[in-house]
Write a protein that holds these residues in place. Structure first.
Motif, PDB file in Angstrom:
ATOM      1  N   UNK A 128      -5.948  11.020 -18.858  1.00  0.00           N
ATOM      2  CA  UNK A 128      -7.460  11.469 -18.552  1.00  0.00           C
ATOM      3  C   UNK A 128      -7.780  10.650 -19.934  1.00  0.00           C
ATOM      4  N   UNK A 129      -9.245  11.678 -20.476  1.00  0.00           N
ATOM      5  CA  UNK A 129      -9.580  11.131 -21.923  1.00  0.00           C
ATOM      6  C   UNK A 129      -8.929  10.888 -23.013  1.00  0.00           C
ATOM      7  N   UNK A 130      -8.930  10.278 -23.767  1.00  0.00           N
ATOM      8  CA  UNK A 130      -8.039   9.951 -24.938  1.00  0.00           C
ATOM      9  C   UNK A 130      -8.860   9.616 -26.040  1.00  0.00           C
ATOM     10  N   UNK A 131      -9.229  10.296 -26.990  1.00  0.00           N
ATOM     11  CA  UNK A 131      -9.777  10.397 -27.640  1.00  0.00           C
ATOM     12  C   UNK A 131      -9.979  10.561 -29.322  1.00  0.00           C
ATOM     13  N   UNK A 132      -9.566   9.187 -30.300  1.00  0.00           N
ATOM     14  CA  UNK A 132      -9.462   8.160 -31.015  1.00  0.00           C
ATOM     15  C   UNK A 132      -9.856   8.528 -32.098  1.00  0.00           C
ATOM     16  N   UNK A 133      -9.911   9.982 -32.951  1.00  0.00           N
ATOM     17  CA  UNK A 133     -10.972  10.401 -34.094  1.00  0.00           C
ATOM     18  C   UNK A 133     -10.164   9.899 -35.787  1.00  0.00           C
ATOM     19  N   UNK A 134      -9.897   8.979 -35.777  1.00  0.00           N
ATOM     20  CA  UNK A 134     -10.217   8.898 -37.490  1.00  0.00           C
ATOM     21  C   UNK A 134     -10.751   7.424 -37.806  1.00  0.00           C
ATOM     22  N   UNK A 135     -11.804   7.450 -37.174  1.00  0.00           N
ATOM     23  CA  UNK A 135     -12.326   5.887 -36.955  1.00  0.00           C
ATOM     24  C   UNK A 135     -11.931   4.753 -38.134  1.00  0.00           C
ATOM     25  N   UNK A 136     -11.038   3.972 -37.357  1.00  0.00           N
ATOM     26  CA  UNK A 136      -9.771   3.257 -37.345  1.00  0.00           C
ATOM     27  C   UNK A 136     -10.886   1.701 -38.231  1.00  0.00           C
ATOM     28  N   UNK A 137     -10.161   0.938 -39.060  1.00  0.00           N
ATOM     29  CA  UNK A 137     -12.055  -0.053 -39.424  1.00  0.00           C
ATOM     30  C   UNK A 137     -11.916  -0.918 -38.043  1.00  0.00           C
ATOM     31  N   UNK A 138     -12.885  -1.616 -37.936  1.00  0.00           N
ATOM     32  CA  UNK A 138     -12.913  -2.381 -36.839  1.00  0.00           C
ATOM     33  C   UNK A 138     -12.654  -3.200 -36.620  1.00  0.00           C
ATOM     34  N   UNK A 139     -11.509  -3.936 -37.700  1.00  0.00           N
ATOM     35  CA  UNK A 139     -10.526  -5.171 -37.407  1.00  0.00           C
ATOM     36  C   UNK A 139      -9.713  -4.503 -37.006  1.00  0.00           C
ATOM     37  N   UNK A 140      -9.123  -3.144 -36.603  1.00  0.00           N
ATOM     38  CA  UNK A 140      -7.711  -2.990 -36.098  1.00  0.00           C
ATOM     39  C   UNK A 140      -8.051  -2.424 -34.615  1.00  0.00           C
ATOM     40  N   UNK A 141      -9.477  -2.473 -33.972  1.00  0.00           N
ATOM     41  CA  UNK A 141      -9.543  -1.326 -33.215  1.00  0.00           C
ATOM     42  C   UNK A 141      -9.138  -2.193 -31.379  1.00  0.00           C
ATOM     43  N   UNK A 142      -9.663  -3.553 -31.798  1.00  0.00           N
ATOM     44  CA  UNK A 142      -9.287  -4.086 -30.433  1.00  0.00           C
ATOM     45  C   UNK A 142      -6.872  -3.732 -30.276  1.00  0.00           C
ATOM     46  N   UNK A 143      -6.325  -3.987 -31.448  1.00  0.00           N
ATOM     47  CA  UNK A 143      -5.246  -3.799 -31.344  1.00  0.00           C
ATOM     48  C   UNK A 143      -4.868  -2.196 -30.952  1.00  0.00           C
ATOM     49  N   UNK A 144      -5.098  -1.341 -31.605  1.00  0.00           N
ATOM     50  CA  UNK A 144      -5.056   0.080 -31.343  1.00  0.00           C
ATOM     51  C   UNK A 144      -5.316   0.282 -29.801  1.00  0.00           C
ATOM     52  N   UNK A 145      -6.381  -0.209 -29.289  1.00  0.00           N
ATOM     53  CA  UNK A 145      -6.549  -0.323 -28.405  1.00  0.00           C
ATOM     54  C   UNK A 145      -5.379  -0.836 -27.315  1.00  0.00           C
ATOM     55  N   UNK A 146      -4.896  -2.154 -27.245  1.00  0.00           N
ATOM     56  CA  UNK A 146      -3.844  -2.726 -26.075  1.00  0.00           C
ATOM     57  C   UNK A 146      -2.870  -2.268 -26.238  1.00  0.00           C
ATOM     58  N   UNK A 147      -2.821  -1.362 -27.451  1.00  0.00           N
ATOM     59  CA  UNK A 147      -1.215  -0.044 -27.725  1.00  0.00           C
ATOM     60  C   UNK A 147      -0.919   0.670 -26.628  1.00  0.00           C
ATOM     61  N   UNK A 148      -2.794   1.240 -26.228  1.00  0.00           N
ATOM     62  CA  UNK A 148      -2.964   1.786 -25.174  1.00  0.00           C
ATOM     63  C   UNK A 148      -2.170   1.392 -23.730  1.00  0.00           C
TER      64      UNK A 148
ATOM     65  N   UNK B 185       0.417   1.565 -15.530  1.00  0.00           N
ATOM     66  CA  UNK B 185      -0.858   2.076 -15.951  1.00  0.00           C
ATOM     67  C   UNK B 185      -0.900   2.685 -17.137  1.00  0.00           C
ATOM     68  N   UNK B 186      -2.185   2.314 -17.726  1.00  0.00           N
ATOM     69  CA  UNK B 186      -2.950   2.571 -18.499  1.00  0.00           C
ATOM     70  C   UNK B 186      -3.943   2.985 -18.941  1.00  0.00           C
ATOM     71  N   UNK B 187      -4.032   3.450 -20.474  1.00  0.00           N
ATOM     72  CA  UNK B 187      -4.575   3.889 -21.226  1.00  0.00           C
ATOM     73  C   UNK B 187      -6.185   3.400 -22.008  1.00  0.00           C
ATOM     74  N   UNK B 188      -6.626   4.334 -21.431  1.00  0.00           N
ATOM     75  CA  UNK B 188      -8.500   3.262 -22.130  1.00  0.00           C
ATOM     76  C   UNK B 188      -8.610   4.214 -23.461  1.00  0.00           C
ATOM     77  N   UNK B 189      -8.552   4.441 -24.347  1.00  0.00           N
ATOM     78  CA  UNK B 189      -8.979   5.131 -25.068  1.00  0.00           C
ATOM     79  C   UNK B 189     -11.107   4.994 -25.882  1.00  0.00           C
TER      80      UNK B 189
END
Length: 469
Positions: A348-368, A375-379
């Motif tokens: 469902x809804x996946x919300x990431x709360x720790x406000x990670x560095x902008x440089x890491x966000x694409x890789x984090x999203x890819x991990x989902x 089946x993919x997640x969209x954080x």
């Protein structure tokens, strides 16, 4: 930006919060990394900051994150107006001298806060004076306005590595076969970090490795930190936290890095993780498989019994079919992979709360991506509680029974969508956490217990007649 535009902007996955006030913040300031120092046996933080800053940071992270408790004896300069005008370097120097007289430690970590950063105190120069006297002391600029306790944690760790670990006397360190460093959960921020690190250590030792787990009661304290240069592998179990540290160690000591964004939960993920680690360090494959076999026999025995409930109680209890998560990325990814990949829930809804560095966000999203085959997640990257709540409550649900994993602040959102709430993230005020773990083999069983106890309890509260049917 008006209210409606705030809601519209937050409705799409991958939204990055803009600067400005944050409602229901989910982290501390950079000075909160003093909790990371407290989590190292034998280390004491010394804070150079305003009155009450250190106390508020630690009690916020420890007290409302599962009531973890912990040793809180933190000397602080508590600087005020005088130091703002004339500088606080002399006061810090005096405090360090007094601390050495009354508090015994293997390592002292001086952390500077907002006020000395604004007035320009040369904290490094003060600390270097004590270092020249062979005092085991380091300094880290953890100015509150420069980041969160996540980035402050990495600043403190780098300070210890550069100013303490790298300066140990003796010959150059030699690589020890089977020794690994683990960089994973943020101490105290995650309510279950102590039990989780203990389980991670247990499963790695189970395949024959020696583990520098570095933080918490499962660690041997600063002896492990001094052994960091001798490790043959750095394991990063997190989407991003600790990755820059491991890369730094790779540059300095030539140690390879194994980055596993998802902390393993359950037999499938844990076995895959152990095989990957075993291959990376050249562990005995027969020993690896023997350990996995023993753990899986026990795990699947319990899971077989759980399957009786899971398959047979769908008419009695409203078992969830959709998982929603509001958490830091490390736990959000681990939970999503387990419940979607192993139990077949829909993301469902996946919300990431720790406000990670902008440089890491694409890789984090890819991990989902690929939580399960096809089946993919969209954080959504969202530290603001108001926006997170709207993301959850505005999602259209047809024929889904949702469950929500989040913090105490998600109670209203859970009520609005009729979902059971399992507290797994900061702040957690309805959980008292000691050694509980939700990762690995044993942790997955505890996670299933806690999750479906919550589901059953809510079902029986809503329909009391189901309790004895």
């Amino acid at each position: 930006m008006n209210l409606q535009s705030r809601l519209d902007d937050s409705a799409s996955p991958g939204f990055s919060a803009s600067a400005g006030p944050i409602e229901q913040v989910r982290y501390g300031c950079a000075l909160g990394a003093l909790a990371s120092v407290i989590a190292i046996e034998g280390a004491i933080p010394i804070t150079h900051c305003g009155p009450g800053c250190a106390q508020k940071q630690f009690h916020a992270l420890s007290g409302v994150s599962g009531y973890q408790g912990g040793e809180f004896h933190v000397p602080s300069t508590n600087i005020g107006n005088k130091e703002v005008i004339f500088g606080g370097a002399d006061r810090l120097d005096e405090l360090i001298g007094s601390t050495l007289k009354v508090m015994e430690a293997e390592l002292y970590v001086v952390q500077s806060g907002c006020v000395p950063g604004l007035v320009g105190d040369d904290v490094g120069n003060v600390v270097q004076g004590w270092q020249r006297r062979d005092v085991p002391i380091v300094f880290a600029e953890t100015l509150g306005y420069r980041g969160t306790n996540f980035t402050g944690h990495e600043t403190v760790v780098r300070a210890i590595l550069d100013q303490y670990v790298a300066t140990q006397p003796g010959p150059a360190p030699e690589t020890r076969k089977g020794l690994v460093n683990v960089w994973s959960l943020l101490p105290y921020q995650n309510p279950f970090w102590r039990g989780d690190l203990a389980e991670i250590r247990r499963i790695l030792e189970g395949i024959g490795l020696t583990v520098n787990i570095l933080f918490g009661p499962a660690s041997e304290g600063l002896a492990e930190w001094r052994a960091i240069p001798s490790a043959e592998l750095n394991i990063v179990l997190s989407p991003w936290l600790g990755l820059s540290i491991a890369r730094r160690l790779q540059e300095v000591y030539g140690q390879p890095v194994l980055h596993e964004p998802a902390i393993p939960i359950g037999a499938r993920a844990t076995a895959a993780f152990l095989r990957k680690v075993g291959e990376a360090v050249g562990a005995d494959p027969e020993r690896v498989e023997r350990f996995i076999g023993r753990e899986e026999r026990s795990y699947y025995h319990y899971l077989r019994d759980f399957a009786h409930f899971y398959a047979g109680c769908t008419s009695q209890y409203r078992l969830p079919s959709e998982i929603n998560i509001v958490s830091e990325s490390a736990y959000a990814l681990a939970l999503a992979k387990f419940f979607v990949g192993d139990l077949g829930l829909n993301p469902g809804v996946i919300v990431l709360t720790e406000n990670p560095p902008e440089s890491e966000r694409a890789a984090i999203a890819q991990a989902f991506r690929d939580l399960a085959p096809g089946v993919d997640g969209a954080p959504a990257f969202e530290p603001d509680g108001f926006r997170a709540r709207k993301l959850i409550t505005r999602k259209a649900r047809v024929g889904e029974y949702p469950i929500l994993f989040g913090s105490t602040w998600e109670a209203a959102a859970a009520g609005a969508i009729g979902a059971p709430l399992v507290e797994i993230s900061y702040p957690a005020t309805d959980e008292v956490v000691l050694a509980r773990s939700y990762v690995g083999y044993r942790g997955a069983l505890q996670l299933l217990e806690r999750t479906y106890t919550t589901v059953v309890r809510q079902s029986t509260e809503e329909n009391p007649e189901t309790a004895f049917s």
